[in-house]
Design a protein around this motif. Structure first.
Motif, PDB file in Angstrom:
ATOM      1  N   ILE A  24     -27.943  36.854   6.547  1.00 49.11           N
ATOM      2  CA  ILE A  24     -28.450  36.627   5.188  1.00 49.11           C
ATOM      3  C   ILE A  24     -29.056  37.913   4.646  1.00 49.11           C
ATOM      4  O   ILE A  24     -28.883  38.251   3.463  1.00 49.11           O
ATOM      5  N   GLU A  25     -29.781  38.647   5.493  1.00 49.17           N
ATOM      6  CA  GLU A  25     -30.405  39.891   5.052  1.00 49.17           C
ATOM      7  C   GLU A  25     -29.350  40.904   4.613  1.00 49.17           C
ATOM      8  O   GLU A  25     -29.517  41.574   3.580  1.00 49.17           O
ATOM      9  N   ALA A  26     -28.257  41.009   5.384  1.00 53.04           N
ATOM     10  CA  ALA A  26     -27.205  41.961   5.026  1.00 53.04           C
ATOM     11  C   ALA A  26     -26.519  41.553   3.727  1.00 53.04           C
ATOM     12  O   ALA A  26     -26.233  42.398   2.865  1.00 53.04           O
ATOM     13  N   PHE A  27     -26.252  40.248   3.582  1.00 52.58           N
ATOM     14  CA  PHE A  27     -25.603  39.785   2.352  1.00 52.58           C
ATOM     15  C   PHE A  27     -26.510  40.043   1.145  1.00 52.58           C
ATOM     16  O   PHE A  27     -26.041  40.473   0.084  1.00 52.58           O
ATOM     17  N   LEU A  69     -24.469  54.061  -9.198  1.00 53.51           N
ATOM     18  CA  LEU A  69     -24.744  53.440  -7.898  1.00 53.51           C
ATOM     19  C   LEU A  69     -23.575  52.616  -7.379  1.00 53.51           C
ATOM     20  O   LEU A  69     -23.672  52.014  -6.303  1.00 53.51           O
ATOM     21  N   TRP A  70     -22.456  52.584  -8.118  1.00 54.62           N
ATOM     22  CA  TRP A  70     -21.302  51.828  -7.627  1.00 54.62           C
ATOM     23  C   TRP A  70     -20.778  52.423  -6.317  1.00 54.62           C
ATOM     24  O   TRP A  70     -20.379  51.692  -5.404  1.00 54.62           O
ATOM     25  N   GLY A  71     -20.789  53.748  -6.212  1.00 55.94           N
ATOM     26  CA  GLY A  71     -20.303  54.377  -4.983  1.00 55.94           C
ATOM     27  C   GLY A  71     -21.042  53.894  -3.754  1.00 55.94           C
ATOM     28  O   GLY A  71     -20.435  53.393  -2.810  1.00 55.94           O
ATOM     29  N   PRO A  72     -22.398  54.008  -3.728  1.00 53.53           N
ATOM     30  CA  PRO A  72     -23.143  53.492  -2.571  1.00 53.53           C
ATOM     31  C   PRO A  72     -22.953  51.991  -2.342  1.00 53.53           C
ATOM     32  O   PRO A  72     -22.892  51.537  -1.203  1.00 53.53           O
ATOM     33  N   ALA A  73     -22.864  51.213  -3.433  1.00 55.58           N
ATOM     34  CA  ALA A  73     -22.694  49.762  -3.293  1.00 55.58           C
ATOM     35  C   ALA A  73     -21.354  49.430  -2.643  1.00 55.58           C
ATOM     36  O   ALA A  73     -21.269  48.588  -1.731  1.00 55.58           O
ATOM     37  N   VAL A  74     -20.297  50.078  -3.102  1.00 59.59           N
ATOM     38  CA  VAL A  74     -18.962  49.842  -2.538  1.00 59.59           C
ATOM     39  C   VAL A  74     -18.904  50.321  -1.091  1.00 59.59           C
ATOM     40  O   VAL A  74     -18.328  49.659  -0.219  1.00 59.59           O
ATOM     41  N   ARG A  75     -19.530  51.465  -0.818  1.00 61.58           N
ATOM     42  CA  ARG A  75     -19.546  51.994   0.550  1.00 61.58           C
ATOM     43  C   ARG A  75     -20.250  51.017   1.492  1.00 61.58           C
ATOM     44  O   ARG A  75     -19.787  50.768   2.613  1.00 61.58           O
ATOM     45  N   ASP A  76     -21.349  50.443   1.031  1.00 60.16           N
ATOM     46  CA  ASP A  76     -22.096  49.504   1.859  1.00 60.16           C
ATOM     47  C   ASP A  76     -21.247  48.275   2.181  1.00 60.16           C
ATOM     48  O   ASP A  76     -21.266  47.763   3.313  1.00 60.16           O
ATOM     49  N   ILE A  77     -20.473  47.809   1.211  1.00 58.02           N
ATOM     50  CA  ILE A  77     -19.645  46.628   1.428  1.00 58.02           C
ATOM     51  C   ILE A  77     -18.547  46.897   2.444  1.00 58.02           C
ATOM     52  O   ILE A  77     -18.348  46.133   3.396  1.00 58.02           O
ATOM     53  N   HIS A  78     -17.821  48.006   2.270  1.00 57.79           N
ATOM     54  CA  HIS A  78     -16.689  48.219   3.181  1.00 57.79           C
ATOM     55  C   HIS A  78     -17.175  48.537   4.593  1.00 57.79           C
ATOM     56  O   HIS A  78     -16.524  48.179   5.579  1.00 57.79           O
ATOM     57  N   ARG A  79     -18.347  49.157   4.716  1.00 56.76           N
ATOM     58  CA  ARG A  79     -18.880  49.407   6.063  1.00 56.76           C
ATOM     59  C   ARG A  79     -19.326  48.109   6.725  1.00 56.76           C
ATOM     60  O   ARG A  79     -19.136  47.925   7.924  1.00 56.76           O
ATOM     61  N   GLU A  80     -19.949  47.212   5.952  1.00 57.86           N
ATOM     62  CA  GLU A  80     -20.370  45.932   6.511  1.00 57.86           C
ATOM     63  C   GLU A  80     -19.168  45.135   6.994  1.00 57.86           C
ATOM     64  O   GLU A  80     -19.254  44.397   7.981  1.00 57.86           O
ATOM     65  N   ARG A 129     -41.233  56.148  -0.008  1.00 53.34           N
ATOM     66  CA  ARG A 129     -40.353  56.730  -1.025  1.00 53.34           C
ATOM     67  C   ARG A 129     -38.918  56.223  -0.914  1.00 53.34           C
ATOM     68  O   ARG A 129     -38.038  56.736  -1.595  1.00 53.34           O
ATOM     69  N   VAL A 130     -38.679  55.245  -0.058  1.00 49.94           N
ATOM     70  CA  VAL A 130     -37.355  54.612   0.022  1.00 49.94           C
ATOM     71  C   VAL A 130     -37.453  53.282  -0.698  1.00 49.94           C
ATOM     72  O   VAL A 130     -37.970  52.304  -0.168  1.00 49.94           O
ATOM     73  N   ARG A 131     -36.989  53.239  -1.917  1.00 54.47           N
ATOM     74  CA  ARG A 131     -37.107  52.035  -2.736  1.00 54.47           C
ATOM     75  C   ARG A 131     -35.883  51.162  -2.503  1.00 54.47           C
ATOM     76  O   ARG A 131     -34.746  51.615  -2.586  1.00 54.47           O
ATOM     77  N   ARG A 132     -36.128  49.881  -2.205  1.00 51.53           N
ATOM     78  CA  ARG A 132     -35.023  48.990  -1.836  1.00 51.53           C
ATOM     79  C   ARG A 132     -35.024  47.741  -2.696  1.00 51.53           C
ATOM     80  O   ARG A 132     -36.061  47.303  -3.183  1.00 51.53           O
ATOM     81  N   GLY A 133     -33.827  47.169  -2.856  1.00 48.52           N
ATOM     82  CA  GLY A 133     -33.702  45.897  -3.542  1.00 48.52           C
ATOM     83  C   GLY A 133     -33.736  44.743  -2.561  1.00 48.52           C
ATOM     84  O   GLY A 133     -33.557  44.920  -1.353  1.00 48.52           O
ATOM     85  N   ARG A 134     -34.003  43.564  -3.076  1.00 47.92           N
ATOM     86  CA  ARG A 134     -34.034  42.380  -2.223  1.00 47.92           C
ATOM     87  C   ARG A 134     -33.671  41.163  -3.068  1.00 47.92           C
ATOM     88  O   ARG A 134     -33.961  41.126  -4.270  1.00 47.92           O
ATOM     89  N   SER A 135     -33.056  40.172  -2.444  1.00 51.34           N
ATOM     90  CA  SER A 135     -32.704  38.928  -3.108  1.00 51.34           C
ATOM     91  C   SER A 135     -33.454  37.772  -2.461  1.00 51.34           C
ATOM     92  O   SER A 135     -33.672  37.776  -1.247  1.00 51.34           O
ATOM     93  N   LEU A 136     -33.831  36.783  -3.260  1.00 53.23           N
ATOM     94  CA  LEU A 136     -34.553  35.624  -2.753  1.00 53.23           C
ATOM     95  C   LEU A 136     -34.282  34.432  -3.642  1.00 53.23           C
ATOM     96  O   LEU A 136     -33.692  34.573  -4.728  1.00 53.23           O
ATOM     97  N   SER A 137     -34.709  33.261  -3.206  1.00 47.55           N
ATOM     98  CA  SER A 137     -34.588  32.063  -4.026  1.00 47.55           C
ATOM     99  C   SER A 137     -35.974  31.495  -4.280  1.00 47.55           C
ATOM    100  O   SER A 137     -36.913  31.756  -3.532  1.00 47.55           O
ATOM    101  N   CYS A 138     -36.099  30.725  -5.351  1.00 46.36           N
ATOM    102  CA  CYS A 138     -37.391  30.136  -5.720  1.00 46.36           C
ATOM    103  C   CYS A 138     -37.174  28.664  -6.054  1.00 46.36           C
ATOM    104  O   CYS A 138     -36.465  28.333  -7.016  1.00 46.36           O
ATOM    105  N   ARG A 139     -37.761  27.793  -5.226  1.00 45.17           N
ATOM    106  CA  ARG A 139     -37.643  26.357  -5.482  1.00 45.17           C
ATOM    107  C   ARG A 139     -38.355  25.973  -6.775  1.00 45.17           C
ATOM    108  O   ARG A 139     -39.314  26.620  -7.185  1.00 45.17           O
ATOM    109  N   ARG A 140     -37.875  24.867  -7.363  1.00 39.59           N
ATOM    110  CA  ARG A 140     -38.398  24.454  -8.666  1.00 39.59           C
ATOM    111  C   ARG A 140     -38.984  23.045  -8.574  1.00 39.59           C
ATOM    112  O   ARG A 140     -38.373  22.149  -7.977  1.00 39.59           O
ATOM    113  N   PRO A 141     -40.178  22.823  -9.139  1.00 44.93           N
ATOM    114  CA  PRO A 141     -40.807  21.506  -9.097  1.00 44.93           C
ATOM    115  C   PRO A 141     -39.934  20.400  -9.660  1.00 44.93           C
ATOM    116  O   PRO A 141     -40.049  19.243  -9.256  1.00 44.93           O
ATOM    117  N   SER A 142     -39.036  20.739 -10.586  1.00 44.41           N
ATOM    118  CA  SER A 142     -38.182  19.716 -11.197  1.00 44.41           C
ATOM    119  C   SER A 142     -37.173  19.151 -10.212  1.00 44.41           C
ATOM    120  O   SER A 142     -36.572  18.102 -10.463  1.00 44.41           O
TER     121      SER A 142
END
Length: 368
Positions: free
Chosen positions: A4-7, A23-34, A246-259
């Motif tokens: 999940i962390e890699a995805f 940043l498409w170059g690094p993004a594409v490189r990360d995908i094909h290496r994974e 100084r290494v700034r990274r992105g992250r994805s997460l989910s947030c449950r909803r009271p509804s």
């Protein structure tokens, strides 16, 4: 199997590239290496001739020879672009049967692309495609795990390309990124230090006002659940400074909803500062909020215009997109079941799809 962390890392890279095409170059490189590939290529073929947006490893002479000669012999990409949008194609299907061709012997194999996975991401006019190439091995590259990963990335790549195309015509150096991003249906928030909101688009404002899991407190972007808030703040902190490394990274997460409806999906990305952004202060992060419950469907008029469908065919296509079965569709539209099936076959023919799942992918990709 990808974690999940890699995805999440791959998805974050894709959305970062949507806002910063460099940043498409690094993004594409990360995908094909994974995936264990040797080459990754994101490109477009608007008029039948391809151009590269984000290529990672192909040398300049390979690109030059492709443009000058081998592009005309590329039966692999030709078949991909003739196929349905969103369908993963494989090297065992498109490359292996023609290993004696000039294109394979003189270009694919020397460039470590004798196998791989390919997908047509969008239809015309851009005709975006994505390819992960690999050298021919004893076993084919299309393992279930690799196909599953590629399939999981398709919707994110498509959304990132829609975001990029919406932002691309805007003038560079605009100091109001949220204002320009009002054309994006997802929520976009620009966050600074201490989680203070610098700006947000209309969709993000609606989400925060709804108070269904996300909100604003004293000018700060926050989650209403304690665990989600801690994860969100950690993601923003990583995107801003990552603890001072100084290494700034992105992250994805989910947030449950009271509804009780499906959770928000949140991507937190470092905002790439430009010299023209100095008036905005220190480092910033971009928060992209996706509401799975807010997926607009294309209008019947749009389907009629793009694919020359009749009104009935367009209505049946939308019913398929909503998950309505054919029997219920026949009752709601006052048509016989055989007529509905006939219309659906016409829809398949006109949209170049073969199954309902393929049709749904095409329709979702049309949503602005």
């Amino acid at each position: 199997m990808v974690t999940i962390e890699a995805f999440s890392r791959l998805v974050s890279g894709v959305y970062a590239a949507a806002l910063t095409p460099q940043l498409w170059g690094p993004a594409v490189r990360d995908i094909h290496r994974e995936m264990g590939g040797t080459v990754g290529t994101l490109g477009m073929a608007p008029d039948g001739t391809s151009s590269i947006i984000g290529d990672t490893t192909l040398p300049a002479d390979a690109l030059a020879s492709y443009a000058q000669h081998y592009g005309r012999l590329d039966h692999v990409l030709t078949n991909v672009m003739k196929g349905p949008v969103g369908a993963v194609r494989t090297g065992s299907e498109l490359v292996a049967p023609r290993r004696h061709s000039e294109f394979y012997s003189c270009w694919l194999r020397p460039n470590d692309m004798g196998d791989g996975l390919m997908v047509r991401l969008t239809g015309p006019p851009e005709n975006y495609f994505f390819i992960v190439g690999a050298p021919p091995r004893t076993e084919f590259f299309d393992t279930p795990d690799r196909v599953k990963l590629m399939s999981g990335l398709i919707a994110h790549l498509q959304q990132a390309l829609r975001t990029q195309d919406a932002v691309a015509p805007l003038p560079a150096g605009d100091g109001e990124p949220a204002g320009v991003l009002d054309v994006i249906r997802h929520g976009v928030i620009l966050v600074g230090g201490d989680h203070l909101v610098i700006n947000l688009n209309a969709a993000a404002e609606r989400i925060c006002r709804a108070g269904d899991g996300l909100c604003m407190r004293s000018g700060r972007f926050a989650a209403m659940n304690t665990a989600a808030e801690q994860e969100l703040h950690g993601a923003i902190r990583n995107a801003l400074t990552d603890g001072g490394s100084r290494v700034r990274r992105g992250r994805s997460l989910s947030c449950r909803r009271p509804s009780g409806v499906r959770p928000y999906v949140i991507h937190v990305l470092p905002y790439p500062r430009r010299d023209t952004d100095v008036h905005l202060g220190g480092q910033m992060a971009v928060v992209l909020i996706i509401d799975p419950e807010n997926e607009p469907e294309p209008a019947t008029e749009l389907l009629q215009r793009l694919y020359h469908l009749t009104r009935s065919e367009a209505e049946i296509a939308l019913q398929v997109m909503r998950g309505v079965d054919l029997k219920q569709t026949s009752e709601e539209l006052s048509l016989s079941l055989s007529t509905v099936r006939t219309h659906l076959q016409h829809v398949f023919d006109k949209t170049d799809t073969h199954r309902q799942a393929e049709l749904v992918r095409v329709l979702i990709a049309l949503c602005p």
